[in-house]
Enzyme design. Structure first.
Site: not given
Length: 294
Positions: A87-89
């Site tokens: 969930l950090c691109g």
């Protein structure tokens, strides 16, 4: 067209998702402030350490084994710093792509012959390279759960021991350098053997004649491992700050996308509701007319 209940359920689900992404953004922002403080405190020390080591190496030459480049590079090691969580691109994927491109371009022969190995610090890196058949000589899948200076010291101690024993001839470090909340620099840099030219910065003290006790070689024996520890520790802190910045940006984008999707669904809901009301009115009017004719 979906019925009203389905659309209402989707709207509620998106609102719940917004609450989660908004909370994750706030958590990432708090962690980012802490990570930034740590890297800001570390950078001056690492810079001064590099300057001192560079001055010593300039006076000592390449007598130390950590400075000596082997006649032939036979075995290569990459230390890849990723994250434990997602969930950090594209934070992890961009780094992995650069590492793989570098290996394919410059070290493909080493990998084919089994002379290339990786140390992965972070669960995402371990999972990514493990699935693709890379040899992992060491892995730490929960590296960032309790981030302490002792962790990189243990890793680098093993790497230095293998380098001195001749088990590896070159070591490279791959990580994300923190640039801003929305941008990271993907860095792949040589670690061992230590390149004196990389240590030499702007020397404003050439006119100063230093006296070293007990001697340059003895001091280097202690300082070079410390310099390597600090180099790895700084890279880990840079990666940690970059990760929190990337997660903060990704969660902000996710929240905005959810808001846009909620607006679209609300419009669809209003249209479906208007259509349902229009249909009901038409049925009532048709029924009333049928009764009058009867």
């Amino acid at each position: 067209m979906a019925n009203l209940r389905d659309i209402r359920n989707r709207i509620e689900s998106i609102k719940n998702t917004q609450q989660i992404t908004r909370a994750m953004k706030m958590v990432a922002a708090a962690k980012l402030r802490k990570a930034q403080n740590r890297i800001i405190e570390t950078r001056p020390y690492a810079s001064k350490m590099k300057e001192v080591v560079g001055r010593l190496v300039k006076n000592a030459g390449d007598q130390n084994i950590l400075l000596r480049k082997p006649e032939k590079t036979e075995k290569v090691l990459f230390i890849v710093i990723s994250s434990d969580r997602g969930l950090c691109g594209a934070f992890n994927n961009n780094l992995f792509k650069k590492v793989q491109a570098t290996i394919e371009e410059d070290f493909s022969t080493y990998r084919e012959q089994g002379d290339l190995s990786l140390i992965t610090l972070g669960k995402k890196g371990t999972k990514h390279f493990g699935k693709r058949g890379y040899e992992l000589s060491h892995q730490d899948s929960n590296f960032f759960d309790n981030l302490e200076y002792t962790k990189p010291v243990e890793v680098m101690k093993k790497v230095v021991a293998d380098f001195k024993a001749g088990n590896i001839d070159a070591v490279y470090l791959a990580y994300n350098e923190f640039k801003s909340v929305i941008a990271q620099n993907r860095i792949i840099e040589p670690v061992l053997p230590i390149d004196p030219s990389k240590l030499a910065g702007e020397d404003t003290s050439e006119s100063i004649d230093y006296i070293y006790e007990p001697g340059v070689e003895s001091i280097l024996d202690d300082l070079l491992p410390l310099h390597l520890n600090m180099q790895l520790w700084k890279a880990i802190l840079e990666s940690n700050a970059a990760e929190q910045g990337a997660r903060m940006t990704a969660m902000d984008n996710a929240t905005e996308n959810a808001k846009e999707l909620e607006r679209d669904l609300q419009l669809e809901y209003n249209q479906a509701r208007q259509s349902a009301i229009t249909t009901e009115i038409s049925e009532i009017v048709s029924g009333a007319q049928a009764l009058e004719e009867a």
